[in-house]
Design a protein around this motif. Sequence first.
Motif, PDB file in Angstrom:
ATOM      1  N   TRP A   1       0.622  -1.164  -0.248  1.00 38.69           N
ATOM      2  CA  TRP A   1       0.007  -0.114  -0.234  1.00 38.69           C
ATOM      3  C   TRP A   1       0.830   1.291  -0.010  1.00 38.69           C
ATOM      4  CZ3 TRP A   1       0.128   4.476   2.798  1.00 38.69           C
ATOM      5  CH2 TRP A   1      -0.954   4.880   2.481  1.00 38.69           C
ATOM      6  N   PHE A   2       0.960   2.300  -1.367  1.00 43.51           N
ATOM      7  CA  PHE A   2       1.577   3.748  -1.256  1.00 43.51           C
ATOM      8  C   PHE A   2       1.044   3.945  -2.732  1.00 43.51           C
ATOM      9  CE2 PHE A   2       5.365   6.809  -1.874  1.00 43.51           C
ATOM     10  CZ  PHE A   2       4.800   7.045  -1.206  1.00 43.51           C
ATOM     11  N   PRO A   3       0.557   5.344  -1.672  1.00 45.09           N
ATOM     12  CA  PRO A   3       0.059   6.299  -3.420  1.00 45.09           C
ATOM     13  C   PRO A   3       1.222   6.236  -4.655  1.00 45.09           C
ATOM     14  CG  PRO A   3       0.320   7.326  -1.247  1.00 45.09           C
ATOM     15  CD  PRO A   3       0.559   6.299  -1.127  1.00 45.09           C
TER      16      PRO A   3
ATOM     17  N   TYR B   1      -3.373  14.308  -6.542  1.00 41.33           N
ATOM     18  CA  TYR B   1      -3.497  14.132  -4.847  1.00 41.33           C
ATOM     19  C   TYR B   1      -4.698  14.120  -4.133  1.00 41.33           C
ATOM     20  CZ  TYR B   1       1.675  15.227  -5.189  1.00 41.33           C
ATOM     21  OH  TYR B   1       3.005  15.047  -5.588  1.00 41.33           O
ATOM     22  N   ASP B   2      -5.670  15.139  -3.588  1.00 41.68           N
ATOM     23  CA  ASP B   2      -6.808  15.069  -3.296  1.00 41.68           C
ATOM     24  C   ASP B   2      -7.681  13.946  -3.362  1.00 41.68           C
ATOM     25  OD1 ASP B   2      -7.329  15.965  -5.695  1.00 41.68           O
ATOM     26  OD2 ASP B   2      -8.999  18.058  -5.046  1.00 41.68           O
TER      27      ASP B   2
ATOM     28  N   ARG C   1      -7.270   5.939   1.621  1.00 39.72           N
ATOM     29  CA  ARG C   1      -7.604   5.902   2.701  1.00 39.72           C
ATOM     30  C   ARG C   1      -8.223   4.429   2.920  1.00 39.72           C
ATOM     31  NH1 ARG C   1      -9.223  11.199   4.453  1.00 39.72           N
ATOM     32  NH2 ARG C   1      -8.082  12.530   5.485  1.00 39.72           N
ATOM     33  N   THR C   2      -9.205   5.365   1.809  1.00 39.60           N
ATOM     34  CA  THR C   2     -10.392   3.785   2.451  1.00 39.60           C
ATOM     35  C   THR C   2     -10.272   2.733   1.439  1.00 39.60           C
ATOM     36  OG1 THR C   2     -11.885   5.615   1.079  1.00 39.60           O
ATOM     37  CG2 THR C   2     -12.987   3.173   0.873  1.00 39.60           C
ATOM     38  N   SER C   3      -8.818   2.386   0.415  1.00 43.57           N
ATOM     39  CA  SER C   3      -8.476   0.978   0.533  1.00 43.57           C
ATOM     40  C   SER C   3      -8.096   1.134   2.007  1.00 43.57           C
ATOM     41  CB  SER C   3      -7.661   1.135  -0.630  1.00 43.57           C
ATOM     42  OG  SER C   3      -8.305   1.967  -1.854  1.00 43.57           O
TER      43      SER C   3
ATOM     44  N   TRP D   1       2.965  14.420   2.345  1.00 43.19           N
ATOM     45  CA  TRP D   1       1.386  14.734   1.714  1.00 43.19           C
ATOM     46  C   TRP D   1       0.726  13.431   2.081  1.00 43.19           C
ATOM     47  CZ3 TRP D   1      -1.231  11.960  -1.645  1.00 43.19           C
ATOM     48  CH2 TRP D   1      -1.021  10.644  -3.003  1.00 43.19           C
ATOM     49  N   TRP D   2       0.435  12.102   1.946  1.00 43.24           N
ATOM     50  CA  TRP D   2      -0.407  11.019   2.528  1.00 43.24           C
ATOM     51  C   TRP D   2       0.229  10.683   3.329  1.00 43.24           C
ATOM     52  CZ3 TRP D   2       2.819   7.598   4.133  1.00 43.24           C
ATOM     53  CH2 TRP D   2       4.862   7.884   4.221  1.00 43.24           C
TER      54      TRP D   2
END
Length: 302
Positions: A47-49, A55-56, A63-65, A98-99
């Motif tokens: 898990w990592f964006p 970004y938003d 977050r949901t995932s 930012w995450w």
Amino acid sequence: MSRVVVAGAGVVGLTCAARLLADGHRVDVLARDLPRETTSAVAAALWFPYRALPYDRVLGWSRTSYDAFAELAVQTPEAGVTMMSGVELPLEPEERPWWADAVPDLAETFLVPPGYPMGWAFTAPVVEMPIYLDWLAGVVLERGGTITRMNLSGLPTGADVVVNCTGVASRFLASDPSVHPVQGQVVLVEQVGLDRWWLEGAGPTYVVPRAHDIVVGGTDVEGEWSRTPSPEVASSILRRALRLVPELAGADVLAHRVGLRPARPEVRLERVGDVVHCYGHGGAGVTLSWGCADEVAALVSD
Ligand SMILES: Cc1cc2nc3c(=O)[nH]c(=O)nc-3n(C[C@H](O)[C@H](O)[C@H](O)COP(=O)(O)OP(=O)(O)OC[C@H]3O[C@@H](n4cnc5c(N)ncnc54)[C@H](O)[C@@H]3O)c2cc1C
């Protein structure tokens, strides 16, 4: 209740299908490659964006995932999800990523390999993709959906709603030149007793332990369509990873894999007439999957 056709059986298509079936829709998945043959099956999958915008929206989907995977790790061990501590290594010191709001236990650490100014320690879901995709496909079938191999020459017609989850192939199927491949290669090595992941954004270099092996990555080649692993690239990946995790020295190499990340300036998640597009998740398709599926479900019900 609608009749929905989902095009694509990677992590995005299957998650959307499972979510839509839970809402009571009738769902058929059509795909050229079955789940284990997709880019999704190659993902590390931490898990990592990574490489996904804007970004938003990405923060909300991530977050949901995160929460969905954390619940699966506890309640559904057969899904192949583990919550694991690890460290992300920025190349420059930073005040706050930012995450940060998407993870509950983010902490700055200076216990980092030589050459890095700092690290961010946190617990993240690690998703063992071959196991997880089998489990997810099983959920689709158990809920009454179907998964059929079909090489589409255009988006299907005849359903109430079509959900387009064809990843990089949307370049052709949705006539969208802004989606393109970012090729990634990984090396699978034997488990040598690692129980922490490491991720360095530049390179990119990462080491993600799983139950019986370790995914060592990686590469990030813009515009490259080849799925053939290169031995020279594999050597360079292992050299970089050894700097992060010296315990990998001497680990047996088990396999090589290549996947094509569907990169796009922004993830496309929108409804146009009877088509809901959901593609362009870059290096974060697993990370965004449950958040995006919720939004797809809302658009299908509109
Ligand atoms: C090396 C590597 C490491 C990665 N690591 C991570 C990670 O740690 N965390 C993370 O979140 N993400 C990671 N990713 C990114 C992630 O793998 C992708 O974002 C994700 O797989 C995209 O999923 P998808 O379902 O959109 O696409 P895909 O998995 O590519 O699935 C697309 C589907 O569309 C189907 N399709 C395409 N064309 C047609 C057609 N003509 N007719 C019918 N069906 C068609 C395909 O057959 C397939 O079933 C990684 C990627 C790579 C390559």
